[in-house]
Motif scaffolding. Structure first.
Motif, PDB file in Angstrom:
ATOM      1  N   ASN A  57       0.867  -1.172   0.000  1.00 29.12           N
ATOM      2  CA  ASN A  57       0.000   0.000   0.000  1.00 29.12           C
ATOM      3  C   ASN A  57       0.908   1.227   0.000  1.00 29.12           C
ATOM      4  OD1 ASN A  57      -1.485   2.268   0.984  1.00 29.12           O
ATOM      5  ND2 ASN A  57      -3.026   0.893   1.831  1.00 29.12           N
ATOM      6  N   GLU A  58       0.948   1.908  -1.130  1.00 27.73           N
ATOM      7  CA  GLU A  58       1.879   3.018  -1.300  1.00 27.73           C
ATOM      8  C   GLU A  58       1.566   4.184  -0.368  1.00 27.73           C
ATOM      9  OE1 GLU A  58       3.508   4.038  -5.448  1.00 27.73           O
ATOM     10  OE2 GLU A  58       4.736   2.733  -4.218  1.00 27.73           O
ATOM     11  N   GLU A  59       0.287   4.459  -0.104  1.00 26.99           N
ATOM     12  CA  GLU A  59      -0.071   5.550   0.813  1.00 26.99           C
ATOM     13  C   GLU A  59       0.414   5.226   2.230  1.00 26.99           C
ATOM     14  OE1 GLU A  59      -3.928   7.812   2.768  1.00 26.99           O
ATOM     15  OE2 GLU A  59      -4.217   6.676   0.921  1.00 26.99           O
ATOM     16  N   ARG A  60       0.189   3.994   2.659  1.00 29.32           N
ATOM     17  CA  ARG A  60       0.638   3.570   3.990  1.00 29.32           C
ATOM     18  C   ARG A  60       2.168   3.645   4.083  1.00 29.32           C
ATOM     19  NH1 ARG A  60      -1.333  -1.999   4.638  1.00 29.32           N
ATOM     20  NH2 ARG A  60       0.623  -2.586   3.672  1.00 29.32           N
ATOM     21  N   LYS A  77      11.016  18.442   5.770  1.00 30.44           N
ATOM     22  CA  LYS A  77      10.086  18.055   4.697  1.00 30.44           C
ATOM     23  C   LYS A  77      10.753  17.953   3.328  1.00 30.44           C
ATOM     24  CE  LYS A  77       5.934  19.683   6.998  1.00 30.44           C
ATOM     25  NZ  LYS A  77       4.841  20.654   7.034  1.00 30.44           N
ATOM     26  N   GLN A  78      11.726  18.824   3.049  1.00 28.13           N
ATOM     27  CA  GLN A  78      12.376  18.797   1.734  1.00 28.13           C
ATOM     28  C   GLN A  78      13.091  17.472   1.489  1.00 28.13           C
ATOM     29  OE1 GLN A  78      11.718  21.243  -0.449  1.00 28.13           O
ATOM     30  NE2 GLN A  78      10.513  22.080   1.216  1.00 28.13           N
ATOM     31  N   ARG A  79      13.776  16.970   2.494  1.00 25.08           N
ATOM     32  CA  ARG A  79      14.506  15.695   2.360  1.00 25.08           C
ATOM     33  C   ARG A  79      13.515  14.538   2.227  1.00 25.08           C
ATOM     34  NH1 ARG A  79      19.600  13.604   4.749  1.00 25.08           N
ATOM     35  NH2 ARG A  79      19.820  11.565   3.773  1.00 25.08           N
ATOM     36  N   ILE A  80      12.445  14.583   3.010  1.00 23.75           N
ATOM     37  CA  ILE A  80      11.427  13.526   2.944  1.00 23.75           C
ATOM     38  C   ILE A  80      10.792  13.500   1.546  1.00 23.75           C
ATOM     39  CG2 ILE A  80       9.167  12.787   3.819  1.00 23.75           C
ATOM     40  CD1 ILE A  80      10.146  13.880   6.614  1.00 23.75           C
ATOM     41  N   ILE A  81      10.455  14.684   1.022  1.00 23.18           N
ATOM     42  CA  ILE A  81       9.865  14.774  -0.323  1.00 23.18           C
ATOM     43  C   ILE A  81      10.828  14.204  -1.361  1.00 23.18           C
ATOM     44  CG2 ILE A  81       9.183  16.390  -2.165  1.00 23.18           C
ATOM     45  CD1 ILE A  81       8.072  18.221   0.127  1.00 23.18           C
ATOM     46  N   ALA A  82      12.101  14.597  -1.281  1.00 22.04           N
ATOM     47  CA  ALA A  82      13.102  14.126  -2.247  1.00 22.04           C
ATOM     48  C   ALA A  82      13.241  12.603  -2.199  1.00 22.04           C
ATOM     49  CB  ALA A  82      14.443  14.791  -1.974  1.00 22.04           C
ATOM     50  N   GLU A  83      13.281  12.043  -0.996  1.00 24.84           N
ATOM     51  CA  GLU A  83      13.434  10.588  -0.853  1.00 24.84           C
ATOM     52  C   GLU A  83      12.198   9.843  -1.357  1.00 24.84           C
ATOM     53  OE1 GLU A  83      16.100   8.799   0.035  1.00 24.84           O
ATOM     54  OE2 GLU A  83      17.344  10.563   0.385  1.00 24.84           O
ATOM     55  N   LEU A  84      11.012  10.388  -1.098  1.00 22.71           N
ATOM     56  CA  LEU A  84       9.788   9.743  -1.591  1.00 22.71           C
ATOM     57  C   LEU A  84       9.725   9.827  -3.118  1.00 22.71           C
ATOM     58  CD1 LEU A  84       7.186  10.849   1.117  1.00 22.71           C
ATOM     59  CD2 LEU A  84       8.001   8.518   0.693  1.00 22.71           C
ATOM     60  N   ARG A  85      10.144  10.974  -3.688  1.00 26.25           N
ATOM     61  CA  ARG A  85      10.176  11.102  -5.154  1.00 26.25           C
ATOM     62  C   ARG A  85      11.136  10.080  -5.752  1.00 26.25           C
ATOM     63  NH1 ARG A  85      10.354  17.480  -5.508  1.00 26.25           N
ATOM     64  NH2 ARG A  85       8.122  17.891  -5.544  1.00 26.25           N
ATOM     65  N   HIS A  86      12.280   9.916  -5.091  1.00 28.72           N
ATOM     66  CA  HIS A  86      13.278   8.938  -5.551  1.00 28.72           C
ATOM     67  C   HIS A  86      12.675   7.530  -5.582  1.00 28.72           C
ATOM     68  CE1 HIS A  86      17.157   7.034  -6.095  1.00 28.72           C
ATOM     69  NE2 HIS A  86      16.903   6.253  -5.059  1.00 28.72           N
ATOM     70  N   ARG A  87      11.738   7.258  -4.688  1.00 27.32           N
ATOM     71  CA  ARG A  87      11.072   5.951  -4.639  1.00 27.32           C
ATOM     72  C   ARG A  87       9.833   5.907  -5.528  1.00 27.32           C
ATOM     73  NH1 ARG A  87      13.970   6.721  -0.290  1.00 27.32           N
ATOM     74  NH2 ARG A  87      14.854   4.974   0.859  1.00 27.32           N
ATOM     75  N   GLU A  88       9.671   6.951  -6.349  1.00 30.89           N
ATOM     76  CA  GLU A  88       8.582   7.046  -7.331  1.00 30.89           C
ATOM     77  C   GLU A  88       7.193   7.033  -6.702  1.00 30.89           C
ATOM     78  OE1 GLU A  88       9.495   4.050 -10.293  1.00 30.89           O
ATOM     79  OE2 GLU A  88      11.486   4.921 -10.618  1.00 30.89           O
ATOM     80  N   PHE A  92       0.340  12.974  -4.932  1.00 33.72           N
ATOM     81  CA  PHE A  92      -0.785  12.902  -3.993  1.00 33.72           C
ATOM     82  C   PHE A  92      -0.381  12.191  -2.698  1.00 33.72           C
ATOM     83  CE2 PHE A  92      -4.380  10.607  -2.147  1.00 33.72           C
ATOM     84  CZ  PHE A  92      -5.252  11.663  -1.903  1.00 33.72           C
ATOM     85  N   ASN A  93       0.291  11.045  -2.825  1.00 31.22           N
ATOM     86  CA  ASN A  93       0.703  10.300  -1.635  1.00 31.22           C
ATOM     87  C   ASN A  93       1.784  11.032  -0.840  1.00 31.22           C
ATOM     88  OD1 ASN A  93      -1.134   8.187  -1.754  1.00 31.22           O
ATOM     89  ND2 ASN A  93       0.200   6.906  -3.005  1.00 31.22           N
ATOM     90  N   ILE A  94       2.626  11.801  -1.523  1.00 33.31           N
ATOM     91  CA  ILE A  94       3.636  12.609  -0.814  1.00 33.31           C
ATOM     92  C   ILE A  94       2.923  13.672   0.023  1.00 33.31           C
ATOM     93  CG2 ILE A  94       5.499  14.290  -1.082  1.00 33.31           C
ATOM     94  CD1 ILE A  94       6.461  12.618  -3.526  1.00 33.31           C
ATOM     95  N   LYS A  99       1.185  15.302   5.777  1.00 30.86           N
ATOM     96  CA  LYS A  99       0.166  15.652   6.779  1.00 30.86           C
ATOM     97  C   LYS A  99       0.376  14.879   8.077  1.00 30.86           C
ATOM     98  CE  LYS A  99      -3.275  17.013   3.400  1.00 30.86           C
ATOM     99  NZ  LYS A  99      -4.014  16.376   2.344  1.00 30.86           N
ATOM    100  N   GLU A 100       1.199  13.819   8.031  1.00 32.43           N
ATOM    101  CA  GLU A 100       1.520  13.037   9.230  1.00 32.43           C
ATOM    102  C   GLU A 100       2.411  13.834  10.195  1.00 32.43           C
ATOM    103  OE1 GLU A 100       0.636   9.438   9.876  1.00 32.43           O
ATOM    104  OE2 GLU A 100      -0.871  10.377   8.615  1.00 32.43           O
ATOM    105  N   ILE A 101       3.053  14.870   9.680  1.00 29.92           N
ATOM    106  CA  ILE A 101       3.965  15.672  10.501  1.00 29.92           C
ATOM    107  C   ILE A 101       3.204  16.891  10.994  1.00 29.92           C
ATOM    108  CG2 ILE A 101       6.130  16.962  10.528  1.00 29.92           C
ATOM    109  CD1 ILE A 101       7.029  15.159   8.145  1.00 29.92           C
ATOM    110  N   GLU A 102       3.013  16.947  12.296  1.00 29.85           N
ATOM    111  CA  GLU A 102       2.236  18.015  12.930  1.00 29.85           C
ATOM    112  C   GLU A 102       3.060  19.305  12.975  1.00 29.85           C
ATOM    113  OE1 GLU A 102       0.470  20.438  15.600  1.00 29.85           O
ATOM    114  OE2 GLU A 102       1.873  19.147  16.664  1.00 29.85           O
ATOM    115  N   GLY A 103       2.421  20.431  12.656  1.00 29.38           N
ATOM    116  CA  GLY A 103       3.099  21.730  12.535  1.00 29.38           C
ATOM    117  C   GLY A 103       3.891  22.195  13.736  1.00 29.38           C
ATOM    118  N   THR A 104       3.293  22.171  14.924  1.00 28.93           N
ATOM    119  CA  THR A 104       4.017  22.651  16.110  1.00 28.93           C
ATOM    120  C   THR A 104       5.162  21.705  16.448  1.00 28.93           C
ATOM    121  OG1 THR A 104       2.361  21.628  17.529  1.00 28.93           O
ATOM    122  CG2 THR A 104       2.119  23.971  17.154  1.00 28.93           C
TER     123      THR A 104
END
Length: 156
Positions: A57-60, A77-88, A92-94, A99-104
């Motif tokens: 399950n790619e979203e999970r 977030k930038q590193r997480i986005i880059a790593e998820l993009r690298h994993r194709e 939408f799922n990125i 959203k799993e990372i709470e702002g405060t």
């Protein structure tokens, strides 16, 4: 030595275990099947089985990846986005994963990480100290506007 070969059933069971052990992305599973010497039609059959049975399950995967890298490795977030993009992973799922990372909590973690790293930098030259702190935070994937504001707040 001849490569070990698997029946469709054996490969399916093996990959169910592989996916049950830890969330995987499609790219990892396809690579694993190709490394096992499975033909493309078998790869497609096994992938669709794993998705249907909720082993894959790619979203999970994206959500647990984002949570883990943020909570354990303190990635921004930038590193997480880059790593998820690298994993194709899809855009939408990125977005869903972030959203799993709470702002405060994001701000608190960033602040603590910056202060901790500053303590470790032994450099006496103010400019070099700022550069070392900024480079460290940028490498970890924190947004540049946050990094430069924090560096100017903490150093000098």
């Amino acid at each position: 030595m001849a490569k070990e070969s698997f029946t469709l059933e054996e490969a399916t069971r093996k990959l169910e275990g592989y996916c049950a052990y830890q969330d995987r992305c499609h790219k990892e599973v396809i690579k694993k099947l190709q490394d096992m010497g499975m033909i493309p039609i078998a790869v497609d059959t096994i992938i669709s089985h794993l998705i249907k049975e909720n082993f894959l399950n790619e979203e999970r995967f994206a959500k647990s990846f984002a949570r883990g890298k943020f909570n354990i490795k303190k990635w921004g977030k930038q590193r997480i986005i880059a790593e998820l993009r690298h994993r194709e992973i899809s855009r939408f799922n990125i977005q869903t994963a972030l959203k799993e990372i709470e702002g405060t909590q994001y701000q608190i973690t960033f602040d603590a990480l910056a202060k901790k790293r500053l303590q470790q930098i032994k450099e006496t030259d103010i400019q070099k100290k700022k550069k070392k702190l900024a480079d460290y935070l940028l490498y970890r994937g924190w947004e540049s506007h946050l990094v430069y504001d924090k560096v100017n707040e903490l150093v000098g």
